[in-house]
Design a protein around this motif. Structure first.
Motif, PDB file in Angstrom:
ATOM      1  N   SER A 100       0.815  -1.213   0.000  1.00  0.00           N
ATOM      2  CA  SER A 100       0.000   0.000   0.000  1.00  0.00           C
ATOM      3  C   SER A 100       0.853   1.270   0.000  1.00  0.00           C
ATOM      4  O   SER A 100       0.442   2.285  -0.552  1.00  0.00           O
ATOM      5  CB  SER A 100      -0.958   0.003   1.197  1.00  0.00           C
ATOM      6  N   LEU A 101       2.037   1.216   0.609  1.00  0.00           N
ATOM      7  CA  LEU A 101       2.880   2.425   0.615  1.00  0.00           C
ATOM      8  C   LEU A 101       3.394   2.733  -0.798  1.00  0.00           C
ATOM      9  O   LEU A 101       3.388   3.896  -1.234  1.00  0.00           O
ATOM     10  CB  LEU A 101       4.071   2.286   1.573  1.00  0.00           C
ATOM     11  N   ASP A 175       8.829  -5.223   5.128  1.00  0.00           N
ATOM     12  CA  ASP A 175       7.931  -4.520   6.052  1.00  0.00           C
ATOM     13  C   ASP A 175       7.201  -5.557   6.892  1.00  0.00           C
ATOM     14  O   ASP A 175       7.254  -6.746   6.593  1.00  0.00           O
ATOM     15  CB  ASP A 175       6.950  -3.594   5.301  1.00  0.00           C
ATOM     16  N   LYS A 177       3.941  -6.077  10.288  1.00  0.00           N
ATOM     17  CA  LYS A 177       2.891  -5.521  11.147  1.00  0.00           C
ATOM     18  C   LYS A 177       3.023  -6.099  12.552  1.00  0.00           C
ATOM     19  O   LYS A 177       3.232  -7.306  12.707  1.00  0.00           O
ATOM     20  CB  LYS A 177       1.533  -5.898  10.556  1.00  0.00           C
TER      21      LYS A 177
HETATM   22  N1  UDP Z   1      -0.180  -6.349   7.197  1.00  0.00           N
HETATM   23  C1  UDP Z   1      -0.788  -7.267   8.030  1.00  0.00           C
HETATM   24  N2  UDP Z   1      -2.136  -7.168   8.256  1.00  0.00           N
HETATM   25  C2  UDP Z   1      -2.908  -6.192   7.704  1.00  0.00           C
HETATM   26  C3  UDP Z   1      -2.280  -5.251   6.857  1.00  0.00           C
HETATM   27  C4  UDP Z   1      -0.918  -5.359   6.622  1.00  0.00           C
HETATM   28  O1  UDP Z   1      -0.143  -8.159   8.568  1.00  0.00           O
HETATM   29  O2  UDP Z   1      -4.118  -6.152   7.967  1.00  0.00           O
HETATM   30  C5  UDP Z   1       1.270  -6.426   6.950  1.00  0.00           C
HETATM   31  C6  UDP Z   1       1.580  -6.928   5.553  1.00  0.00           C
HETATM   32  O3  UDP Z   1       1.808  -8.322   5.566  1.00  0.00           O
HETATM   33  C7  UDP Z   1       2.835  -6.188   5.210  1.00  0.00           C
HETATM   34  C8  UDP Z   1       2.758  -4.890   6.007  1.00  0.00           C
HETATM   35  O4  UDP Z   1       1.808  -5.130   7.030  1.00  0.00           O
HETATM   36  O5  UDP Z   1       3.963  -6.931   5.658  1.00  0.00           O
HETATM   37  C9  UDP Z   1       2.372  -3.687   5.201  1.00  0.00           C
HETATM   38  O6  UDP Z   1       1.201  -3.949   4.502  1.00  0.00           O
HETATM   39  P1  UDP Z   1       0.560  -2.886   3.485  1.00  0.00           P
HETATM   40  O7  UDP Z   1       0.122  -1.699   4.252  1.00  0.00           O
HETATM   41  O8  UDP Z   1       1.504  -2.658   2.363  1.00  0.00           O
HETATM   42  O9  UDP Z   1      -0.794  -3.541   3.022  1.00  0.00           O
HETATM   43  P2  UDP Z   1      -1.113  -4.547   1.836  1.00  0.00           P
HETATM   44  O10 UDP Z   1      -0.323  -4.138   0.662  1.00  0.00           O
HETATM   45  O11 UDP Z   1      -0.721  -5.874   2.413  1.00  0.00           O
HETATM   46  O12 UDP Z   1      -2.586  -4.373   1.699  1.00  0.00           O
END
Ligand code: UDP
Length: 236
Positions: A100-101, A175, A177
């Motif tokens: 998402s970033l 990254d 969480k």
């Molecule tokens: N992540 C997670 N649970 C969530 C959202 C994100 O464990 O509900 C973790 C995800 O696996 C990644 C990091 O947080 O390692 C960043 O995720 P991102 O915000 O990029 O979201 P995504 O692309 O997974 O929707």
């Protein structure tokens, strides 16, 4: 560990009461969801991998001075953990732009960030876990400024320790969480899980995904990738 009272069933785990009032039993499932439940499926063997990998990494973090909820692993998919009051925040720590970033800031996935980025999302499925900042967190009363400072400090320390450790297994920590809780004394401790479900793990050399993105993005090979993480970290 049968006949325990089910307290809560989440997307990837069940939580049971035990005969100890301060201890819960967590059972990891093979069920997988993505996009806030929009995509559902199964990753065979995921429960075992996430349980064993989480406990392995939490034990490691304890040696680095990070307090965690881990009490005792009781089977391949079950672990006793300290009862905590979860702080309803997803703390996201980022070293490399992805997911998402990358989308939000228009960065190419894989671009190294100039500094580590911390983000907070307010855990509320109905709202879609909106991103919040320190002011929102204080305004909502989700955590005190002191608690949030502790959470941020621990998150940065965890990132440094895990990043270095995972590199020795040929894994780059892109990254991840984290979730924290308050123990019976009100102290902030690390809770939830640290696994291929909650981290982006890339192979250091090939940048192959070793995490849930394989499932989220329909790339395939997730069962093998989860097993590979277990093998690299625990030799199993
Ligand atoms: N992540 C997670 N649970 C969530 C959202 C994100 O464990 O509900 C973790 C995800 O696996 C990644 C990091 O947080 O390692 C960043 O995720 P991102 O915000 O990029 O979201 P995504 O692309 O997974 O929707």
């Amino acid at each position: 560990m049968e006949n325990l009272e089910l307290l809560y069933e989440g997307k990837a785990k069940k939580v049971f009461k035990t005969d100890r009032p301060d201890v819960y039993l967590v059972r990891y499932k093979d069920d997988a969801t993505a996009g806030n439940g929009a995509k559902r499926g199964t990753i065979r063997g995921k429960g075992v991998v996430n349980n064993l990998v989480t406990n392995h990494l939490m034990r490691f973090l304890e040696t680095k001075g990070i307090p965690t909820h881990l009490v005792e692993e009781v089977s391949d998919t079950e672990t006793l953990v300290k009862k905590v009051q979860i702080v309803p925040l997803e703390v996201i720590v980022r070293n490399v732009a992805a997911g998402s970033l990358a989308k939000r800031l228009g960065m190419e996935e894989g671009t190294k960030l100039k500094t580590t980025v911390l983000e907070y999302c307010y855990k509320d499925d109905a709202l879609g876990d909106p991103m919040v900042n320190e002011y929102h967190i204080a305004a909502l009363g989700v955590a005190t400024p002191e608690e949030l400072r502790q959470i941020a400090d621990y998150s940065m320390q965890i990132n440094a320790a895990l990043g270095e450790y995972l590199k020795t297994a040929g894994i780059e920590l892109i990254d991840f969480k984290l979730e924290f809780g308050r123990d019976s004394e009100g102290k902030i401790i690390l809770a939830d899980e640290i696994s291929p479900d909650t981290c982006r793990f890339w192979d250091v050399k090939t940048h192959a995904h070793l995490d849930k993105d394989l499932f989220r993005r329909d790339l395939g090979g997730e069962e093998e990738a989860y097993r590979e993480v277990l093998h690299r970290l625990l030799g199993k």
